[in-house]
Write a protein that holds these residues in place. Sequence first.
Motif, PDB file in Angstrom:
ATOM      1  N   ALA A 262      -0.065  -9.677   2.723  1.00 56.49           N
ATOM      2  CA  ALA A 262       0.790  -9.695   2.483  1.00 56.49           C
ATOM      3  C   ALA A 262       1.233  -8.293   3.585  1.00 56.49           C
ATOM      4  CB  ALA A 262       0.338  -8.871   0.992  1.00 56.49           C
TER       5      ALA A 262
ATOM      6  N   ALA B 148      -5.135 -10.361  -7.314  1.00 54.39           N
ATOM      7  CA  ALA B 148      -6.316 -11.332  -6.933  1.00 54.39           C
ATOM      8  C   ALA B 148      -7.621 -10.091  -6.705  1.00 54.39           C
ATOM      9  CB  ALA B 148      -6.207 -11.787  -5.202  1.00 54.39           C
ATOM     10  N   VAL B 149      -7.384  -9.169  -6.881  1.00 56.53           N
ATOM     11  CA  VAL B 149      -8.571  -8.215  -7.569  1.00 56.53           C
ATOM     12  C   VAL B 149      -8.477  -7.809  -8.538  1.00 56.53           C
ATOM     13  CG1 VAL B 149      -9.231  -8.250  -5.085  1.00 56.53           C
ATOM     14  CG2 VAL B 149      -7.100  -6.392  -6.259  1.00 56.53           C
ATOM     15  N   ARG B 150      -7.387  -8.657  -9.125  1.00 57.09           N
ATOM     16  CA  ARG B 150      -7.416  -7.811 -10.700  1.00 57.09           C
ATOM     17  C   ARG B 150      -7.436  -9.121 -11.910  1.00 57.09           C
ATOM     18  NH1 ARG B 150      -5.335  -4.660  -7.630  1.00 57.09           N
ATOM     19  NH2 ARG B 150      -5.791  -2.851  -7.563  1.00 57.09           N
TER      20      ARG B 150
ATOM     21  N   GLU C 152      -4.980  -1.735  -1.257  1.00 58.44           N
ATOM     22  CA  GLU C 152      -3.959  -0.570  -0.922  1.00 58.44           C
ATOM     23  C   GLU C 152      -5.313   0.680  -1.241  1.00 58.44           C
ATOM     24  OE1 GLU C 152      -3.753  -2.402  -3.355  1.00 58.44           O
ATOM     25  OE2 GLU C 152      -3.999  -1.988  -4.890  1.00 58.44           O
TER      26      GLU C 152
ATOM     27  N   LYS D  91       0.206   1.874 -12.699  1.00 52.86           N
ATOM     28  CA  LYS D  91       0.494   1.121 -11.179  1.00 52.86           C
ATOM     29  C   LYS D  91       0.722  -0.256 -12.122  1.00 52.86           C
ATOM     30  CE  LYS D  91       0.341  -0.455  -7.007  1.00 52.86           C
ATOM     31  NZ  LYS D  91      -0.495   0.391  -5.513  1.00 52.86           N
TER      32      LYS D  91
ATOM     33  N   GLU E 228       0.833  -1.556   0.261  1.00 55.56           N
ATOM     34  CA  GLU E 228      -0.194   0.110  -0.361  1.00 55.56           C
ATOM     35  C   GLU E 228       0.774   1.160  -0.377  1.00 55.56           C
ATOM     36  OE1 GLU E 228       0.050  -2.408   2.644  1.00 55.56           O
ATOM     37  OE2 GLU E 228       0.581  -0.584   4.313  1.00 55.56           O
TER      38      GLU E 228
ATOM     39  N   ALA F 249      -3.184 -10.427 -13.375  1.00 46.90           N
ATOM     40  CA  ALA F 249      -2.871 -12.147 -13.232  1.00 46.90           C
ATOM     41  C   ALA F 249      -2.909 -13.251 -14.377  1.00 46.90           C
ATOM     42  CB  ALA F 249      -3.892 -13.351 -11.936  1.00 46.90           C
TER      43      ALA F 249
ATOM     44  N   LEU G  41       4.120 -11.965  -2.184  1.00 44.11           N
ATOM     45  CA  LEU G  41       2.938 -12.326  -1.929  1.00 44.11           C
ATOM     46  C   LEU G  41       2.323 -10.551  -2.453  1.00 44.11           C
ATOM     47  CD1 LEU G  41       1.817 -13.905  -0.360  1.00 44.11           C
ATOM     48  CD2 LEU G  41       3.010 -12.958   1.770  1.00 44.11           C
ATOM     49  N   ALA G  42       3.133  -9.851  -1.700  1.00 45.16           N
ATOM     50  CA  ALA G  42       1.641  -8.457  -2.828  1.00 45.16           C
ATOM     51  C   ALA G  42       1.511  -8.305  -4.054  1.00 45.16           C
ATOM     52  CB  ALA G  42       2.983  -6.990  -2.401  1.00 45.16           C
TER      53      ALA G  42
ATOM     54  N   LEU H 105       0.926 -10.877  -5.399  1.00 39.66           N
ATOM     55  CA  LEU H 105      -0.146 -12.066  -5.288  1.00 39.66           C
ATOM     56  C   LEU H 105      -1.874 -11.221  -4.917  1.00 39.66           C
ATOM     57  CD1 LEU H 105       1.309 -15.283  -4.055  1.00 39.66           C
ATOM     58  CD2 LEU H 105       0.366 -15.016  -7.007  1.00 39.66           C
ATOM     59  N   ALA H 106      -1.448 -10.791  -3.840  1.00 40.08           N
ATOM     60  CA  ALA H 106      -2.507  -9.944  -3.337  1.00 40.08           C
ATOM     61  C   ALA H 106      -3.390  -8.775  -4.597  1.00 40.08           C
ATOM     62  CB  ALA H 106      -2.572  -9.210  -2.000  1.00 40.08           C
ATOM     63  N   TYR H 107      -2.185  -8.265  -4.485  1.00 40.14           N
ATOM     64  CA  TYR H 107      -2.302  -7.041  -5.784  1.00 40.14           C
ATOM     65  C   TYR H 107      -3.594  -7.625  -7.356  1.00 40.14           C
ATOM     66  CZ  TYR H 107      -2.061  -3.155  -8.881  1.00 40.14           C
ATOM     67  OH  TYR H 107      -1.965  -2.377  -9.595  1.00 40.14           O
TER      68      TYR H 107
ATOM     69  N   LEU I  93      -5.614 -13.274   2.191  1.00 44.12           N
ATOM     70  CA  LEU I  93      -3.875 -12.558   1.586  1.00 44.12           C
ATOM     71  C   LEU I  93      -3.588 -11.251   1.145  1.00 44.12           C
ATOM     72  CD1 LEU I  93      -2.598 -13.857  -0.658  1.00 44.12           C
ATOM     73  CD2 LEU I  93      -3.825 -13.451  -2.389  1.00 44.12           C
TER      74      LEU I  93
END
Lengths: 214, 214
Positions: free
Chosen positions: B115, A118-120, B28, A53, A28, A124, A111-112, A114-116, B111
């Motif tokens: 992170a 997971a909503v895009r 974020e 981004k 973040e 992915a 990991l960051a 992957l989290a990013y 997740l």
Amino acid sequence: MPKRVDHQERRKLIADALMRVAAERGLEAVSLRHVAAEAGVSSGMVQHYFRTKDEMMTFALSVVRERGEARVTRAVAALGEDPSPRTLLRTMLAELLPLDEARRADGRVALAFLAYTAVRPTVAAGLHRETAELLAFIAGQIRAAQAAGAAETRVDPDRAAVALLAVMEGLGVYLLGGHYPAETALGALDAQLDLLLGPAPRGRAVPPRRPSKP
Amino acid sequence: MPKRVDHQERRKLIADALMRVAAERGLEAVSLRHVAAEAGVSSGMVQHYFRTKDEMMTFALSVVRERGEARVTRAVAALGEDPSPRTLLRTMLAELLPLDEARRADGRVALAFLAYTAVRPTVAAGLHRETAELLAFIAGQIRAAQAAGAAETRVDPDRAAVALLAVMEGLGVYLLGGHYPAETALGALDAQLDLLLGPAPRGRAVPPRRPSKP
């Protein structure tokens, strides 16, 4: 004569700054402004190389992946010619675990990311081919071990490959969270390989890694 | 008579808003302002209940964890009395996988939290006891299966438990990234249980789950 700007080099400089920000302060904190400050360039310069981004994150992950691949290639080359599937898989998967500070920093970025993603879903999707290739490689090694009589044949190699890669990924997540020390993760990886490929052959033991404490 | 404010209820309302923001737009996007807007309350109100983002994230994860536990408890209760260790573990681990939209939303929050905590060791420490308890429970089930003659005895139950929980976590990560469909993840989980606990007993087959497409 003006020095020619190496664009790939400058992208790398910015991506490295992004990774330091993400690894030290979390995803973040990754903003155009922070990354520019960390790289010592202007926000406009960052925008010149990465319009969004998503682009910046994707490039940063590709750098992390390339480093991981380079580590695996080096470690596998050190095994000498014709290592057993078990030795090869053990070396490869252990090398991808966040066992020291350099790999922990890369692991935090991954990991960051992957989290990013997971909503895009569209971001992915770029990774799916790599995962499929890795799974096919692992399944091939399991198949080879089965053919050589060294492995459990009652398990389907493709399903076992999905499980084995998931073990590595899950151990990495728990290591990054500091849930257990490196020794516990390596012990679990070895237990998994024992189950799948039979105990490590005597007299040709896999050299123990000496992991740093997380 | 003024209505008494239910503080736990209001915390829950805010945490739910946080989770919707995190699940739909990523970690974020989680800011005081966004969460307040989503919850339909003022930023001051959010700050009244959560002094820091760490507090808000930790509470949100505890809500996700409680939901997961409630799902597992329901699914295990539906197995009837005295299920086999294999059936119990399969039910529990499959229930924790992000196989439908509700669990995917929770999985994205988990997740994002992982992170987030990977760069904040003190926040992560709060989860270590839960992981240790879960590992002890899984190891106990593996031990019981070994004692009953149903499982591989050449593997240490504690190491096998670490690997099995890692499989679940890793499959979850790959599912959230859309790397493969739910069927592939469940097939790998079953392959793992076959390896560890022997094939599923005939005549007492585990009821197949009917996962929704991710």
